[in-house]
Design a protein around this motif. Structure first.
Motif, mmCIF file in Angstrom:
data_model
loop_
_atom_site.group_PDB
_atom_site.id
_atom_site.type_symbol
_atom_site.label_atom_id
_atom_site.label_comp_id
_atom_site.label_asym_id
_atom_site.label_seq_id
_atom_site.Cartn_x
_atom_site.Cartn_y
_atom_site.Cartn_z
ATOM 1 N N GLU A 189 0.837 -1.195 0.000
ATOM 2 C CA GLU A 189 0.000 0.000 0.000
ATOM 3 C C GLU A 189 0.877 1.253 0.000
ATOM 4 O O GLU A 189 1.959 1.259 0.559
ATOM 5 C CB GLU A 189 -0.890 0.015 1.240
ATOM 6 N N GLU A 190 0.374 2.267 -0.675
ATOM 7 C CA GLU A 190 1.107 3.529 -0.660
ATOM 8 C C GLU A 190 0.946 4.182 0.702
ATOM 9 O O GLU A 190 -0.166 4.347 1.202
ATOM 10 C CB GLU A 190 0.575 4.453 -1.762
ATOM 11 N N ILE A 191 2.050 4.555 1.298
ATOM 12 C CA ILE A 191 2.026 5.177 2.622
ATOM 13 C C ILE A 191 1.839 6.673 2.436
ATOM 14 O O ILE A 191 2.649 7.342 1.796
ATOM 15 C CB ILE A 191 3.334 4.887 3.381
ATOM 16 N N ARG A 192 0.748 7.194 2.982
ATOM 17 C CA ARG A 192 0.391 8.589 2.776
ATOM 18 C C ARG A 192 0.516 9.401 4.062
ATOM 19 O O ARG A 192 0.380 8.861 5.150
ATOM 20 C CB ARG A 192 -1.048 8.709 2.267
ATOM 21 N N ILE A 220 8.279 17.832 5.291
ATOM 22 C CA ILE A 220 8.370 17.138 4.001
ATOM 23 C C ILE A 220 9.636 16.289 3.938
ATOM 24 O O ILE A 220 9.600 15.115 3.536
ATOM 25 C CB ILE A 220 8.344 18.155 2.837
ATOM 26 N N PHE A 221 10.764 16.877 4.341
ATOM 27 C CA PHE A 221 12.022 16.131 4.329
ATOM 28 C C PHE A 221 11.933 14.927 5.262
ATOM 29 O O PHE A 221 12.409 13.834 4.938
ATOM 30 C CB PHE A 221 13.186 17.039 4.739
ATOM 31 N N TYR A 272 7.572 7.741 3.241
ATOM 32 C CA TYR A 272 6.217 8.012 2.757
ATOM 33 C C TYR A 272 6.233 8.166 1.242
ATOM 34 O O TYR A 272 7.081 8.857 0.688
ATOM 35 C CB TYR A 272 5.659 9.271 3.412
ATOM 36 N N ASN A 273 5.270 7.501 0.580
ATOM 37 C CA ASN A 273 5.189 7.547 -0.880
ATOM 38 C C ASN A 273 4.365 8.726 -1.381
ATOM 39 O O ASN A 273 4.601 9.239 -2.467
ATOM 40 C CB ASN A 273 4.583 6.243 -1.414
ATOM 41 N N MET A 274 3.356 9.102 -0.606
ATOM 42 C CA MET A 274 2.475 10.212 -0.980
ATOM 43 C C MET A 274 2.502 11.256 0.128
ATOM 44 O O MET A 274 2.232 10.941 1.296
ATOM 45 C CB MET A 274 1.043 9.724 -1.185
ATOM 46 N N ILE A 275 2.841 12.491 -0.232
ATOM 47 C CA ILE A 275 2.874 13.594 0.731
ATOM 48 C C ILE A 275 1.945 14.687 0.212
ATOM 49 O O ILE A 275 2.190 15.268 -0.855
ATOM 50 C CB ILE A 275 4.298 14.148 0.906
ATOM 51 N N ASN A 304 -2.993 22.608 -7.046
ATOM 52 C CA ASN A 304 -3.952 23.685 -7.268
ATOM 53 C C ASN A 304 -3.707 24.759 -6.217
ATOM 54 O O ASN A 304 -2.698 24.703 -5.507
ATOM 55 C CB ASN A 304 -5.401 23.173 -7.240
ATOM 56 N N SER A 305 -4.590 25.733 -6.120
ATOM 57 C CA SER A 305 -4.349 26.865 -5.226
ATOM 58 C C SER A 305 -4.338 26.487 -3.755
ATOM 59 O O SER A 305 -3.780 27.220 -2.928
ATOM 60 C CB SER A 305 -5.412 27.947 -5.461
ATOM 61 N N TYR A 306 -4.934 25.324 -3.408
ATOM 62 C CA TYR A 306 -5.052 24.948 -2.006
ATOM 63 C C TYR A 306 -4.309 23.649 -1.657
ATOM 64 O O TYR A 306 -4.193 23.317 -0.479
ATOM 65 C CB TYR A 306 -6.528 24.783 -1.632
ATOM 66 N N ASN A 307 -3.829 22.924 -2.654
ATOM 67 C CA ASN A 307 -3.203 21.630 -2.406
ATOM 68 C C ASN A 307 -1.992 21.426 -3.302
ATOM 69 O O ASN A 307 -1.968 21.871 -4.457
ATOM 70 C CB ASN A 307 -4.192 20.490 -2.671
ATOM 71 N N ILE A 308 -1.000 20.745 -2.746
ATOM 72 C CA ILE A 308 0.154 20.279 -3.520
ATOM 73 C C ILE A 308 0.340 18.805 -3.179
ATOM 74 O O ILE A 308 0.500 18.452 -2.006
ATOM 75 C CB ILE A 308 1.435 21.066 -3.189
ATOM 76 N N HIS A 309 0.297 17.944 -4.189
ATOM 77 C CA HIS A 309 0.429 16.502 -3.985
ATOM 78 C C HIS A 309 1.798 16.054 -4.507
ATOM 79 O O HIS A 309 2.100 16.220 -5.696
ATOM 80 C CB HIS A 309 -0.687 15.748 -4.698
ATOM 81 N N LEU A 310 2.585 15.497 -3.626
ATOM 82 C CA LEU A 310 3.917 14.985 -3.970
ATOM 83 C C LEU A 310 3.900 13.463 -3.925
ATOM 84 O O LEU A 310 3.271 12.867 -3.054
ATOM 85 C CB LEU A 310 4.965 15.523 -2.997
ATOM 86 N N GLN A 311 4.630 12.832 -4.856
ATOM 87 C CA GLN A 311 4.673 11.372 -4.878
ATOM 88 C C GLN A 311 6.092 10.895 -5.184
ATOM 89 O O GLN A 311 6.783 11.472 -6.030
ATOM 90 C CB GLN A 311 3.705 10.808 -5.926
ATOM 91 N N PHE A 312 6.509 9.840 -4.477
ATOM 92 C CA PHE A 312 7.807 9.213 -4.746
ATOM 93 C C PHE A 312 7.606 8.221 -5.882
ATOM 94 O O PHE A 312 6.869 7.234 -5.737
ATOM 95 C CB PHE A 312 8.336 8.513 -3.498
ATOM 96 N N LEU A 313 8.236 8.470 -7.027
ATOM 97 C CA LEU A 313 7.931 7.725 -8.252
ATOM 98 C C LEU A 313 8.940 6.631 -8.583
ATOM 99 O O LEU A 313 8.821 5.980 -9.621
ATOM 100 C CB LEU A 313 7.834 8.704 -9.433
#
Length: 353
Positions: A54-57, A93-94, A101-104, A136-145
């Motif tokens: 599972e992706e760890i969020r 984040i760091f 974590y895979n999804m931040i 978007n203006s309210y969210n930033i989704h980061l992913q380890f690819l």
């Protein structure tokens, strides 16, 4: 960690044990489901479920001030508070990256400003494999690819070592060839790249420690992971010291005799680095002895340099040269200690029977 004791049972020619009921329920297993059983080099057995990892969020709220900060808003500078908040977010984040974590996800009740968005993007460029996949203006989704199973810790360490070797060689040779106007910038840029590789290596190791299946696929024991983590830390430290050293050497380039002596010391350190990494990656005692021999030469050369400095009145009187000289010797000595410490990790390989 819960420890269970099971009695071996025989049915026909097969030896059976029952699995803990809590583990079965937690992993939603039952009759007809399959699992993977792996035998390890240390005579232990590992059991894994076959479902996809599972992706760890994790999600962070940005721009939310606590009660204490709110009460200070009337007297505190708003820019300073904003700067503090963005630094706290970047630290989170760091930390999430290093913890595997895979999804931040970054969420804000207010619109994220362009400046803050760019600051986050610049900072995350230091984290290899972490990309912005939605914004978007309210969210930033980061992913380890990057698939951690495809990474090779030894190659990452070798890459760090190669960059550092080039940094140090150019730094030492610049004493005779002259300091280019952009040499310091190049050295600091390469130091940043070492940091990126170091963060990636730490992430992989920490993830493997928590995920035994990943550790097995990477063919790493707990001792291997610990040793690589320590060795990478020494390499990262050496990179920082070289970036610091070049600032001091630029003050000494006009002193030809001193520059020649430092270059001689540099050659010893280059050999120490080469043999220390070889000793570590191949667990070679012969290479470790080579490092010790080079270290003795290094100490003699440092001693000669100190004697020359104390006998040179012009150097002693000149504060600029004196400070640069003391700092240079300190950096060189600390770099040498990094190679000695990596060498100390070299060990014979034992097999449990």
């Amino acid at each position: 960690m819960t420890i269970y004791t099971r009695i071996l049972q025989q049915i026909g020619s097969s030896i059976l044990i029952s699995l803990p009921n809590d583990w079965i329920k937690k992993n939603s297993l039952g009759k007809g489901k399959s699992i993977t059983i792996e035998t390890n080099l240390d005579n232990t057995v590992s059991i894994y479920t076959n479902y996809q990892d599972e992706e760890i969020r994790i999600e962070f709220e940005y721009g939310q001030e606590d009660g204490n900060q709110q009460s200070k808003n009337d007297i505190a500078d708003q820019a300073e508070i904003k700067d503090k908040l963005i630094k706290i977010l970047l630290n989170k984040i760091f930390g999430a990256y290093l913890l595997g974590y895979n999804m931040i996800n970054i969420h804000s009740k207010n619109q994220i400003s362009f400046e803050d968005s760019e600051t986050i993007k610049r900072a995350t460029r230091k984290l290899i494999g972490l990309e912005i996949v939605d914004e978007n203006s309210y969210n930033i989704h980061l992913q380890f690819l990057i698939d951690a199973k495809t990474l090779n810790i030894e190659k990452i360490l070798s890459m760090m070592n190669s960059i550092i070797a080039g940094m140090f060689k150019e730094t030492i040779h610049s004493l005779s060839e002259g300091f280019g106007s952009d040499l310091k910038k190049k050295i600091h840029s390469r130091d940043d790249e070492i940091d990126r590789q170091y963060f990636l290596l730490v992430r992989v190791i920490r993830t493997a420690i928590m995920n035994k299946k990943l550790a097995s696929s990477l063919n790493l024991s707990n001792i291997d992971m610990l040793d690589y983590r320590i060795a990478a830390n020494y390499l990262e430290t050496a990179g920082d010291l070289i970036a610091e050293l070049i600032s001091y050497l630029s003050e000494l380039k006009e002193k030809k005799q001193i520059a020649d002596m430092i270059r001689k010391i540099g050659y010893s350190l280059e050999e120490m680095q080469h043999y220390s990494i070889e000793a570590f990656t191949s667990t070679s005692r012969d290479k470790a002895f080579k490092v010790n021999e080079n270290y003795e030469e290094f100490k003699e050369s440092i001693s000669e340099l100190k004697k020359h400095i104390t006998s040179n009145k012009e150097t002693v009187i000149n504060d600029t040269y004196s400070i640069a000289m003391i700092n240079s010797i300190s950096c060189l000595d600390k770099i040498a200690q990094c190679w000695i410490d990596i060498t100390d990790l070299a060990k014979p390989t034992y097999m449990l029977k």
